[in-house]
Design a protein around this motif. Structure first.
Motif, PDB file in Angstrom:
ATOM      1  N   ARG A 182     -22.004 -43.244 -61.761  1.00 52.63           N
ATOM      2  CA  ARG A 182     -21.034 -44.304 -61.525  1.00 52.63           C
ATOM      3  C   ARG A 182     -19.912 -43.877 -60.601  1.00 52.63           C
ATOM      4  NH1 ARG A 182     -19.885 -48.562 -64.336  1.00 52.63           N
ATOM      5  NH2 ARG A 182     -18.932 -49.054 -62.338  1.00 52.63           N
ATOM      6  N   ILE A 183     -19.575 -42.606 -60.591  1.00 51.94           N
ATOM      7  CA  ILE A 183     -18.452 -42.115 -59.788  1.00 51.94           C
ATOM      8  C   ILE A 183     -18.961 -41.039 -58.838  1.00 51.94           C
ATOM      9  CG2 ILE A 183     -16.172 -41.018 -59.845  1.00 51.94           C
ATOM     10  CD1 ILE A 183     -16.002 -41.962 -62.807  1.00 51.94           C
TER      11      ILE A 183
ATOM     12  N   ALA B  38     -15.422 -45.146 -69.571  1.00 52.36           N
ATOM     13  CA  ALA B  38     -15.890 -44.942 -70.943  1.00 52.36           C
ATOM     14  C   ALA B  38     -15.426 -46.066 -71.856  1.00 52.36           C
ATOM     15  CB  ALA B  38     -15.402 -43.591 -71.470  1.00 52.36           C
ATOM     16  N   LEU B  39     -14.282 -46.661 -71.534  1.00 54.28           N
ATOM     17  CA  LEU B  39     -13.754 -47.784 -72.313  1.00 54.28           C
ATOM     18  C   LEU B  39     -14.277 -49.120 -71.817  1.00 54.28           C
ATOM     19  CD1 LEU B  39     -10.001 -46.680 -72.556  1.00 54.28           C
ATOM     20  CD2 LEU B  39     -11.725 -46.552 -74.368  1.00 54.28           C
ATOM     21  N   SER B  40     -14.541 -49.204 -70.519  1.00 52.92           N
ATOM     22  CA  SER B  40     -14.987 -50.455 -69.909  1.00 52.92           C
ATOM     23  C   SER B  40     -16.081 -50.153 -68.892  1.00 52.92           C
ATOM     24  CB  SER B  40     -13.800 -51.160 -69.229  1.00 52.92           C
ATOM     25  OG  SER B  40     -14.200 -52.367 -68.612  1.00 52.92           O
ATOM     26  N   PRO B  41     -17.336 -49.999 -69.338  1.00 52.68           N
ATOM     27  CA  PRO B  41     -18.427 -49.564 -68.463  1.00 52.68           C
ATOM     28  C   PRO B  41     -18.668 -50.452 -67.249  1.00 52.68           C
ATOM     29  CG  PRO B  41     -19.072 -49.385 -70.764  1.00 52.68           C
ATOM     30  CD  PRO B  41     -17.771 -50.124 -70.742  1.00 52.68           C
ATOM     31  N   ARG B  42     -18.262 -51.697 -67.300  1.00 56.38           N
ATOM     32  CA  ARG B  42     -18.527 -52.610 -66.184  1.00 56.38           C
ATOM     33  C   ARG B  42     -17.351 -52.689 -65.212  1.00 56.38           C
ATOM     34  NH1 ARG B  42     -21.468 -57.920 -68.584  1.00 56.38           N
ATOM     35  NH2 ARG B  42     -22.037 -58.081 -66.383  1.00 56.38           N
ATOM     36  N   LEU B  43     -16.385 -51.835 -65.377  1.00 60.49           N
ATOM     37  CA  LEU B  43     -15.225 -51.818 -64.493  1.00 60.49           C
ATOM     38  C   LEU B  43     -15.669 -51.586 -63.052  1.00 60.49           C
ATOM     39  CD1 LEU B  43     -12.042 -51.802 -64.814  1.00 60.49           C
ATOM     40  CD2 LEU B  43     -12.213 -49.317 -64.637  1.00 60.49           C
ATOM     41  N   ASP B  44     -15.159 -52.372 -62.116  1.00 65.12           N
ATOM     42  CA  ASP B  44     -15.536 -52.210 -60.712  1.00 65.12           C
ATOM     43  C   ASP B  44     -14.462 -51.446 -59.956  1.00 65.12           C
ATOM     44  OD1 ASP B  44     -13.553 -54.117 -59.484  1.00 65.12           O
ATOM     45  OD2 ASP B  44     -14.675 -55.558 -60.686  1.00 65.12           O
ATOM     46  N   ALA B  45     -14.791 -51.051 -58.732  1.00 68.10           N
ATOM     47  CA  ALA B  45     -13.907 -50.193 -57.951  1.00 68.10           C
ATOM     48  C   ALA B  45     -12.569 -50.859 -57.657  1.00 68.10           C
ATOM     49  CB  ALA B  45     -14.596 -49.796 -56.642  1.00 68.10           C
TER      50      ALA B  45
ATOM     51  N   LEU C  11     -21.669 -48.309 -52.285  1.00 68.16           N
ATOM     52  CA  LEU C  11     -20.607 -49.206 -52.735  1.00 68.16           C
ATOM     53  C   LEU C  11     -21.164 -50.572 -53.134  1.00 68.16           C
ATOM     54  CD1 LEU C  11     -17.982 -48.231 -50.018  1.00 68.16           C
ATOM     55  CD2 LEU C  11     -17.769 -47.804 -52.477  1.00 68.16           C
ATOM     56  N   GLU C  12     -22.178 -51.023 -52.424  1.00 68.04           N
ATOM     57  CA  GLU C  12     -22.817 -52.300 -52.780  1.00 68.04           C
ATOM     58  C   GLU C  12     -23.450 -52.241 -54.165  1.00 68.04           C
ATOM     59  OE1 GLU C  12     -25.643 -52.917 -49.706  1.00 68.04           O
ATOM     60  OE2 GLU C  12     -24.131 -53.424 -48.171  1.00 68.04           O
ATOM     61  N   GLN C  13     -23.861 -51.061 -54.582  1.00 64.77           N
ATOM     62  CA  GLN C  13     -24.472 -50.889 -55.896  1.00 64.77           C
ATOM     63  C   GLN C  13     -23.461 -50.877 -57.033  1.00 64.77           C
ATOM     64  OE1 GLN C  13     -26.593 -47.199 -55.175  1.00 64.77           O
ATOM     65  NE2 GLN C  13     -28.527 -48.280 -54.873  1.00 64.77           N
ATOM     66  N   GLY C  14     -22.184 -51.018 -56.718  1.00 71.17           N
ATOM     67  CA  GLY C  14     -21.158 -51.073 -57.752  1.00 71.17           C
ATOM     68  C   GLY C  14     -20.644 -49.721 -58.200  1.00 71.17           C
ATOM     69  N   ARG C  15     -20.936 -48.681 -57.439  1.00 67.20           N
ATOM     70  CA  ARG C  15     -20.425 -47.360 -57.787  1.00 67.20           C
ATOM     71  C   ARG C  15     -18.986 -47.215 -57.287  1.00 67.20           C
ATOM     72  NH1 ARG C  15     -25.579 -44.487 -58.588  1.00 67.20           N
ATOM     73  NH2 ARG C  15     -27.218 -45.725 -57.594  1.00 67.20           N
ATOM     74  N   ILE C  16     -18.269 -46.254 -57.849  1.00 68.25           N
ATOM     75  CA  ILE C  16     -16.875 -46.028 -57.480  1.00 68.25           C
ATOM     76  C   ILE C  16     -16.790 -44.703 -56.733  1.00 68.25           C
ATOM     77  CG2 ILE C  16     -14.524 -45.720 -58.333  1.00 68.25           C
ATOM     78  CD1 ILE C  16     -15.299 -47.463 -60.737  1.00 68.25           C
TER      79      ILE C  16
END
Length: 432
Positions: free
Chosen positions: A286-287, A388-395, A308-313
C-alpha cells in the motif's frame, strides 16, 4: 508502552547483533538464468533505454516474485513481435543490447542498449523517436539518495537527548496507543538493507535485488537500512530503537548501490528503478517509500502513474535544492516530504524530522543521519499507522489529514503521528 529504556540503550546495543539468518532472496535464482547484469557498470552518459510493443503476455508470476528475472532465452518474456522488432532495430542502428526485461503493466519489452561508437547519443535518440517501431527511447538517467553521511554518536554533546528525535517530535509513542501499523505493507525502493539487524528481523517480509547478485553487499548497504529503521524498527524488544510503525511489514527493493569511490552517496538508474516499480505493481503493498530522486524520466513516470492509479500511496523525499521538477516528486498525487524547518514549505509539501535522526545501521548498529531521505520515512510510518485504522484511506485524504494535523515542535511545523491518528479517529466517529 514503555519507550524510555528502549531509547536509552540504543547506542550501547550497537554491537549486539545476534543470529544471522538467511541472506536476501535472489529473484533470479530459480530461473536457470544467464548471469545478471551489474547495473552499476552501465554508462548513464551513453546508454539508452528502449521499449517496443510486447502484446504477448509474459509467463504468469505470483505476487512477491520477480516479473523481471532472466532466463537462458535471449528475449525472456518477449513475444515474437517484440523479439522481431528488436532484432530489426539492432540491425538498423547498430545497437548492442546490455540487458532486457518485460514490463507487463505497460505491455512493452524494454532493453538497455549502448550507443554505437562514433555516434552521438542525442542524434540516435532523435532518430529512434521518429521510428514507428519504437514505443519509447530515452537516456539512461542517474538518481541519488538524499541523506548525509551518518554522524558519530559519541561526538554529540548530549547523545541521549538526541535519541530518536523524530520519534519524539512526532509524538509517535502516543499514536501507538491506537495503532502500530499492524498488517500494513510498505515497499522501500532504495539500497539493500541489513536483513539480519536485530531491530529489523521481524519486519522484513521479502527482498529483491535489482542491481546485481551480491547478497553480501545487500546486507552492508547503509541508506536502505536507515530508512527501514525509521519506518518499522521493532518495538518492545528490549534493544535498540523503535520505528514509527513497528508492526508494519517491509518489502525491500534494492535499486541503488554505492559507487567504488569513498564516501560517495548511493546511486540508482532508470533501469533498476523501472524494474523495482514494475515488480511492485504485481504486489499488494500500500505504501512505497522513495527517499531518492533525479531528472524526469518518461518510463519511470508511466510506471509511477500506474502505481498511483492502483490506489497506492507514494511518499517521496524533496531534493536538497528544493527543485520539484524531477522524478518522483513531479507526479501528481505523490506525498512530497522535506526536512522540517523554520521557513514555510511550498504549498502541499509535508514537513517531517530529518536532522540527527537515530536509526539502524548495517552490522546491527545505530547512528545519527540527516536529510530528506530520513524525513520521508517518518511520513511513510505515520501513513502506515493511519492505514491500519482505515485500510481504504486514499493518498489525497492521507495527505490532507497529515497537513492539517501538523504541529509545531521545537519551533518547526511538522507532521505529528498522534495528532494525525486522533484526527482520523474523530473523522471515523463522525461518519454515519
Amino acid at each position: 508502552m514503555k519507550r524510555g529504556l528502549i531509547l536509552l540503550v540504543a547506542v550501547a546495543l550497537s554491537a549486539c547483533a545476534s543470529s544471522r539468518p538467511r541472506a536476501p532472496q535472489d529473484d533470479h535464482a530459480s530461473l536457470g538464468r544467464a548471469p545478471v547484469v551489474d547495473a552499476s557498470a552501465m554508462d548513464s552518459q551513453r546508454d539508452i533505454v528502449l521499449a517496443v510493443a510486447n502484446p504477448i503476455d509474459p509467463p504468469a508470476t505470483h505476487a512477491g516474485s520477480s516479473l523481471l528475472g532472466y532466463a537462458p532465452s535471449k528475449h525472456y518474456g518477449a513475444g515474437q513481435r517484440a523479439a522481431a522488432t528488436l532484432a530489426a532495430l539492432k540491425q538498423s542502428y547498430g545497437l548492442h543490447e546490455i540487458t532486457g526485461w518485460p514490463i507487463k503493466a505497460l505491455d512493452v519489452y524494454c532493453v538497455v542498449v549502448k550507443t554505437p561508437p562514433g555516434m552521438a547519443r542525442d542524434a540516435l535518440l532523435k532518430a529512434l523517436a521518429k521510428d514507428d517501431r519504437v514505443q519509447l527511447a530515452q537516456p539512461l538517467h542517474d538518481y541519488a539518495v538524499y541523506a548525509d553521511k551518518p554522524q558519530d554518536a559519541h561526538q554529540d554533546n548530549d547523545p541521549y537527548a538526541s535519541l530518536q528525535r523524530g520519534f519524539v517530535e512526532t509524538d509517535a509513542a502516543l499514536a501507538h496507543d491506537f495503532s502500530e501499523g499492524n498488517g500494513v505493507h510498505v515497499a522501500i525502493v532504495d539500497t539493500g538493507v541489513d536483513t539480519t539487524h536485530p531491530d529489523l528481523l521481524g519486519r522484513i517480509h521479502d527482498m529483491h535485488n535489482m542491481v546485481d547478485d551480491d547478497a553480501a553487499a545487500f546486507n552492508r548497504d547503509g541508506h536502505g537500512t536507515e530508512v527501514a529503521g525509521v519506518i518499522a524498527a521493532d518495538g518492545d524488544n528490549h534493544r535498540g530503537i523503535v520505528g514509527i510503525a513497528p508492526k508494519a511489514t517491509l518489502s525491500i527493493y534494492k535499486a541503488c548501490w554505492y559507487p567504488a569511490a569513498l564516501h560517495a552517496g548511493a546511486r540508482c538508474n532508470s533501469f533498476t528503478l523501472a524494474k523495482a516499480l514494475a515488480a511492485i505493481i504485481d504486489t499488494d503493498t500500500r505504501i512505497i517509500n522513495l527517499s531518492l530522486g533525479g531528472p524526469a524520466d518518461p518510463l519511470l513516470s508511466q510506471l509511477l502513474a500506474r502505481i498511483l492509479e492502483q490506489g497506492r500511496i507514494v511518499v517521496a523525499a524533496m531534493p536538497p535544492d528544493g527543485n520539484a521538477d524531477g522524478f518522483p516528486i513531479d507526479a501528481p498525487g505523490v506525498l512530497v516530504v522535506r526536512v522540517g524547518g523554520t521557513s514555510a514549505a511550498a504549498p502541499g509539501v509535508l514537513s517531517a524530522p530529518g536532522i540527527d535522526i537515530l536509526t539502524t545501521q548495517p552490522d546491527g548498529g545505530y547512528d545519527f543521519t540527516s536529510g530528506s531521505s530520513m524525513a520521508a520515512p517518518h511520513v511513510s510510518g505515520i501513513v502506515a499507522l493511519l492505514l491500519a485504522l482505515s485500510p481504504r484511506l486514499d493518498a489525497r485524504t492521507a495527505h490532507d489529514l497529515l497537513l492539517r494535523s501538523s504541529k509545531v515542535s521545537n519551533g518547526k511545523l511538522q507532521v505529528n503521528a498522534a495528532a494525525a491518528v486522533a484526527a482520523l479517529r474523530e473523522t471515523q466517529k463522525a461518519a454515519p
